[in-house]
Write a protein that holds these residues in place. Structure first.
Motif, PDB file in Angstrom:
ATOM      1  N   GLN A  16      44.761  38.402  46.176  1.00 37.47           N
ATOM      2  CA  GLN A  16      44.380  37.015  46.492  1.00 37.47           C
ATOM      3  C   GLN A  16      44.634  36.168  45.245  1.00 37.47           C
ATOM      4  O   GLN A  16      44.098  36.451  44.180  1.00 37.47           O
ATOM      5  N   GLU A  17      45.465  35.163  45.395  1.00 34.62           N
ATOM      6  CA  GLU A  17      45.894  34.387  44.218  1.00 34.62           C
ATOM      7  C   GLU A  17      44.790  33.497  43.661  1.00 34.62           C
ATOM      8  O   GLU A  17      44.603  33.414  42.454  1.00 34.62           O
ATOM      9  N   SER A 165      37.684  39.706  46.115  1.00 33.66           N
ATOM     10  CA  SER A 165      38.540  39.028  47.091  1.00 33.66           C
ATOM     11  C   SER A 165      37.879  38.980  48.469  1.00 33.66           C
ATOM     12  O   SER A 165      36.985  39.779  48.776  1.00 33.66           O
ATOM     13  N   ASP A 166      38.331  38.039  49.281  1.00 32.84           N
ATOM     14  CA  ASP A 166      37.797  37.912  50.652  1.00 32.84           C
ATOM     15  C   ASP A 166      37.953  39.225  51.420  1.00 32.84           C
ATOM     16  O   ASP A 166      37.060  39.641  52.156  1.00 32.84           O
ATOM     17  N   VAL A 213      39.893  38.711  41.708  1.00 29.87           N
ATOM     18  CA  VAL A 213      40.524  37.399  41.579  1.00 29.87           C
ATOM     19  C   VAL A 213      39.984  36.786  40.291  1.00 29.87           C
ATOM     20  O   VAL A 213      38.767  36.572  40.154  1.00 29.87           O
TER      21      VAL A 213
END
Length: 305
Positions: A16-17, A165-166, A213
């Motif tokens: 995830q950026e 991250s999600d 992230v």
């Protein structure tokens, strides 16, 4: 293809950026009080952790203004948080009175861990994602404090910040993580109960870095001091500590002298959770005069020594 196969195909783990928070800023005094203890007293030999409290600003910047250190037991590689529900109720009541809330989790890595080739270990990922999932907060931050020794032998303390991250939070909430960690498991990898897709391949082990992230770190001078002895450390906090803290700057108004989360937590144990604790914290937030009744109570507590 079974239903499990179809679900696994949807569970694509990619990097995830962007985080959901713009940055995390640490109050210099509270960050210093935390890292000083792990450096000077624990010598980064055992792990230590805490919950970060502060505010989330409109532009998604997170500000950390105090760190609550719950009861815990740390070893070289494992941090056991021994949560105390009653104490956490006091902490949350103080935070609410101060206009703050729990915004993240902070922990240290030991010198032994520095020799390992990972950013976060599988245990750390599990613990971090558990607290992140529990928070139900998009902006929740996980911070790591480590001692880095250069080849020349000089040591420097580093703070790093991440969000889980999600996908990491989703996998945890839906029970995909293997929560039992065996002796020979590679700490760089998180084990899944079922296959997920990473880089086009079906795998049951995911590199921990895929779940992290990076969050930008800043610092600031917050509204509280961090000079009162901190809870749940090796030395028990006593009334004598309250007396010497109040006597340190007798010319300052009382509200200034009690503008310290750790002191408020000490006082809160003797006050009513629903009325007194928020009222006193609100005085600190607004920097208004402490009502006479509380003033008498605080001074009489200090004088019992």
């Amino acid at each position: 293809m079974t239903m499990d196969d179809l679900i696994a195909k949807q569970m694509r783990v990619t990097r995830q950026e962007n985080p959901h928070c713009e940055s995390v800023s640490f109050d210099r005094d509270c960050a210093d009080a935390f890292q000083q203890y792990v450096n000077e007293t624990l010598a980064f030999a055992v792990k230590r952790g805490g919950f970060m409290y502060g505010t989330v600003l409109e532009d998604k910047r997170v500000e950390v203004n105090f760190i609550y250190e719950p009861p815990q037991q740390g070893t070289e590689e494992v941090l056991y948080i021994l949560r105390d529900e009653e104490e956490e109720k006091l902490v949350d009541a103080i935070a609410a009175g101060l206009g703050m809330k729990k915004v993240g989790f902070i922990f240290t890595q030991t010198i032994m861990q520095n020799k390992k080739d990972y950013t976060l270990s599988n245990r750390e990922v599990l613990q971090a994602v558990e607290f992140h999932a529990e928070s139900n907060m998009e902006e929740w931050v996980t911070a790591v404090v480590k001692l880095e020794v250069s080849e020349e032998g000089s040591a420097a303390i580093h703070f790093e910040a991440f969000q889980m991250s999600d996908m990491c939070v989703r996998l945890f909430k839906e029970g995909w993580f293997e929560t039992e960690i065996a002796e020979g498991d590679d700490p760089k990898l998180s084990k899944m109960k079922k296959d997920v897709v990473v880089g086009g391949k079906d795998v049951k082990e995911v590199d921990n870095d895929f779940f992290l992230v990076v969050v930008k770190i800043l610092d600031h001078q917050g509204p509280l001091s961090s000079t009162f002895p901190i809870e749940n450390r090796t030395t028990q906090v006593t009334m004598r500590a309250l007396k010497s803290h109040l006597n340190r700057s007798p010319s300052l108004p009382l509200v200034k002298r009690i503008s310290d989360f750790h002191l408020l937590l000490f006082l809160a144990r003797f006050l009513d959770l629903n009325s007194d604790v928020p009222a006193l914290a609100q005085c600190v937030q607004a920097q208004t005069a402490v009502p006479e009744g509380y003033k008498l109570l605080i001074n009489s507590m200090a004088e019992t020594v």
